[in-house]
Motif scaffolding. Structure first.
Motif, PDB file in Angstrom:
ATOM      1  N   TYR A   5       0.848  -1.190   0.000  1.00 31.99           N
ATOM      2  CA  TYR A   5       0.000   0.000   0.000  1.00 31.99           C
ATOM      3  C   TYR A   5       0.880   1.236   0.000  1.00 31.99           C
ATOM      4  CZ  TYR A   5      -3.929  -2.997   0.950  1.00 31.99           C
ATOM      5  OH  TYR A   5      -4.889  -3.968   0.837  1.00 31.99           O
ATOM      6  N   PHE A   6       0.418   2.243  -0.689  1.00 32.05           N
ATOM      7  CA  PHE A   6       1.136   3.497  -0.784  1.00 32.05           C
ATOM      8  C   PHE A   6       0.330   4.573  -0.083  1.00 32.05           C
ATOM      9  CE2 PHE A   6       2.193   0.854  -4.396  1.00 32.05           C
ATOM     10  CZ  PHE A   6       3.573   0.809  -4.298  1.00 32.05           C
ATOM     11  N   PHE A   7       0.993   5.637   0.327  1.00 31.70           N
ATOM     12  CA  PHE A   7       0.328   6.758   0.987  1.00 31.70           C
ATOM     13  C   PHE A   7      -0.873   7.236   0.170  1.00 31.70           C
ATOM     14  CE2 PHE A   7       0.004  11.417   0.748  1.00 31.70           C
ATOM     15  CZ  PHE A   7      -0.527  11.664   2.014  1.00 31.70           C
ATOM     16  N   THR A   8      -0.696   7.312  -1.122  1.00 29.54           N
ATOM     17  CA  THR A   8      -1.768   7.813  -1.987  1.00 29.54           C
ATOM     18  C   THR A   8      -2.986   6.891  -2.003  1.00 29.54           C
ATOM     19  OG1 THR A   8      -0.669   6.784  -3.871  1.00 29.54           O
ATOM     20  CG2 THR A   8      -0.260   9.135  -3.513  1.00 29.54           C
ATOM     21  N   ASP A   9      -2.781   5.598  -1.759  1.00 28.37           N
ATOM     22  CA  ASP A   9      -3.905   4.661  -1.757  1.00 28.37           C
ATOM     23  C   ASP A   9      -4.951   5.065  -0.722  1.00 28.37           C
ATOM     24  OD1 ASP A   9      -2.574   3.227  -3.708  1.00 28.37           O
ATOM     25  OD2 ASP A   9      -1.992   1.588  -2.374  1.00 28.37           O
ATOM     26  N   THR A  15     -10.934  10.122  -0.298  1.00 24.80           N
ATOM     27  CA  THR A  15     -11.365  11.358  -0.969  1.00 24.80           C
ATOM     28  C   THR A  15     -12.055  11.123  -2.314  1.00 24.80           C
ATOM     29  OG1 THR A  15      -9.149  11.624  -1.932  1.00 24.80           O
ATOM     30  CG2 THR A  15      -9.593  12.779   0.149  1.00 24.80           C
ATOM     31  N   VAL A  16     -11.391  10.464  -3.237  1.00 28.07           N
ATOM     32  CA  VAL A  16     -11.886  10.358  -4.610  1.00 28.07           C
ATOM     33  C   VAL A  16     -12.688   9.080  -4.850  1.00 28.07           C
ATOM     34  CG1 VAL A  16     -11.221  10.307  -7.047  1.00 28.07           C
ATOM     35  CG2 VAL A  16      -9.985  11.776  -5.452  1.00 28.07           C
ATOM     36  N   ILE A  17     -12.197   7.966  -4.348  1.00 26.32           N
ATOM     37  CA  ILE A  17     -12.842   6.675  -4.622  1.00 26.32           C
ATOM     38  C   ILE A  17     -14.310   6.651  -4.193  1.00 26.32           C
ATOM     39  CG2 ILE A  17     -12.801   4.208  -4.029  1.00 26.32           C
ATOM     40  CD1 ILE A  17      -9.726   4.380  -4.290  1.00 26.32           C
ATOM     41  N   ALA A  59      -5.240  11.231 -17.521  1.00 29.40           N
ATOM     42  CA  ALA A  59      -4.771   9.855 -17.696  1.00 29.40           C
ATOM     43  C   ALA A  59      -3.752   9.478 -16.622  1.00 29.40           C
ATOM     44  CB  ALA A  59      -4.171   9.675 -19.092  1.00 29.40           C
ATOM     45  N   ALA A  60      -2.827  10.382 -16.320  1.00 30.65           N
ATOM     46  CA  ALA A  60      -1.828  10.107 -15.286  1.00 30.65           C
ATOM     47  C   ALA A  60      -2.504   9.943 -13.921  1.00 30.65           C
ATOM     48  CB  ALA A  60      -0.781  11.219 -15.248  1.00 30.65           C
ATOM     49  N   PHE A  61      -3.511  10.758 -13.643  1.00 34.91           N
ATOM     50  CA  PHE A  61      -4.246  10.617 -12.390  1.00 34.91           C
ATOM     51  C   PHE A  61      -4.975   9.283 -12.335  1.00 34.91           C
ATOM     52  CE2 PHE A  61      -8.107  11.210  -9.822  1.00 34.91           C
ATOM     53  CZ  PHE A  61      -7.505  11.432  -8.591  1.00 34.91           C
ATOM     54  N   SER A  62      -5.473   8.837 -13.484  1.00 35.47           N
ATOM     55  CA  SER A  62      -6.186   7.550 -13.507  1.00 35.47           C
ATOM     56  C   SER A  62      -5.263   6.393 -13.134  1.00 35.47           C
ATOM     57  CB  SER A  62      -6.838   7.315 -14.880  1.00 35.47           C
ATOM     58  OG  SER A  62      -5.899   6.881 -15.837  1.00 35.47           O
ATOM     59  N   ASP A  63      -3.951   6.561 -13.344  1.00 30.56           N
ATOM     60  CA  ASP A  63      -3.004   5.518 -12.943  1.00 30.56           C
ATOM     61  C   ASP A  63      -2.999   5.365 -11.427  1.00 30.56           C
ATOM     62  OD1 ASP A  63      -0.867   3.631 -12.936  1.00 30.56           O
ATOM     63  OD2 ASP A  63       0.513   5.282 -12.529  1.00 30.56           O
ATOM     64  N   ALA A  64      -2.939   6.474 -10.730  1.00 27.27           N
ATOM     65  CA  ALA A  64      -2.980   6.412  -9.263  1.00 27.27           C
ATOM     66  C   ALA A  64      -4.323   5.886  -8.786  1.00 27.27           C
ATOM     67  CB  ALA A  64      -2.715   7.793  -8.675  1.00 27.27           C
ATOM     68  N   LEU A  65      -5.376   6.293  -9.456  1.00 29.05           N
ATOM     69  CA  LEU A  65      -6.728   5.922  -9.047  1.00 29.05           C
ATOM     70  C   LEU A  65      -7.006   4.434  -9.213  1.00 29.05           C
ATOM     71  CD1 LEU A  65      -9.328   7.135  -7.938  1.00 29.05           C
ATOM     72  CD2 LEU A  65     -10.045   7.550 -10.297  1.00 29.05           C
ATOM     73  N   ASP A  66      -6.635   3.857 -10.369  1.00 35.37           N
ATOM     74  CA  ASP A  66      -6.946   2.431 -10.567  1.00 35.37           C
ATOM     75  C   ASP A  66      -6.155   1.547  -9.608  1.00 35.37           C
ATOM     76  OD1 ASP A  66      -4.460   2.355 -11.853  1.00 35.37           O
ATOM     77  OD2 ASP A  66      -5.250   1.691 -13.763  1.00 35.37           O
ATOM     78  N   GLY A  67      -4.913   1.909  -9.354  1.00 35.96           N
ATOM     79  CA  GLY A  67      -4.115   1.131  -8.410  1.00 35.96           C
ATOM     80  C   GLY A  67      -4.658   1.217  -6.998  1.00 35.96           C
TER      81      GLY A  67
END
Length: 190
Positions: A5-9, A15-17, A59-67
């Motif tokens: 798990y990463f901090f951003t997860d 927030t977003v999910i 698109a770059a944000f979607s990378d963080a989001l899908d993971g």
């Protein structure tokens, strides 16, 4: 083995999910990123840097989001493990091939594309010849952040040429290359 798990997860999970429709899957977000890649290329080829930058940012944000969605909701799939990194490499490598070549240097673009190709080939080699999955690690995530931010700064420098932005972009991209080389040695097999 449990996913890293990463901090951003956790940040995205809080927030977003929750804003996403419940039926949204990580694989759908990855598919969306695949669909954005030719749009970014088309816009770049025709010099529409502002809109290419906007689509790239999404698109770059979607990378963080899908993971984050996959890891925090326990929806990691074999398809996602295979195609998520490929979508990332296409987005970053293709954007760098066009944008970095035009505004920074051909050799820097070639280095980015080469490193991305080696990383994806190493992952596939480990998967198909050693039957080991390569899990995302902090070095690879750090590389992706520096690449994405470096390219976004480059988009801004092209659209609104402010003094020093090209230099900042180059430094960020070179720092991403440094983390990419480190990630060659930091793969974690599962």
């Amino acid at each position: 083995m449990k996913p890293v798990y990463f901090f951003t997860d956790q940040l995205l999970a809080k927030t977003v999910i929750p804003l996403l429709p419940r039926r949204t899957t990580p694989n759908q977000i990855t598919t969306f990123r695949f669909l954005t890649v030719p749009v970014v290329f088309f816009l770049l080829i025709f010099g529409s840097y502002f809109w290419a930058g906007i689509v790239f940012l999404v698109a770059a944000f979607s990378d963080a989001l899908d993971g984050a969605l996959a890891r925090t909701t326990d929806r990691i799939t074999d398809w996602g493990k295979l195609f998520d990194p490929l979508a990332d490499k296409l987005l970053i490598g293709g954007t760098a091939a066009i944008l970095v070549t035009r505004f920074l240097s051909l050799s820097l673009a070639a280095a980015i594309v080469s490193v991305e190709l080696v990383l994806i080939l190493l992952a596939y080699y480990h998967k198909y010849y050693h039957h080991r999955e390569i899990q995302a690690n902090y070095l690879g995530k750090t590389k992706m952040v520096f690449q994405s931010v470096g390219l976004i700064v480059l988009f801004i420098a092209v659209v609104a040429p402010l003094p020093g932005l090209l230099v900042v972009s180059r430094w960020l991209i070179e720092l991403a290359l440094f983390f990419a080389v480190l990630s060659f040695f930091g793969y974690r097999s599962i």
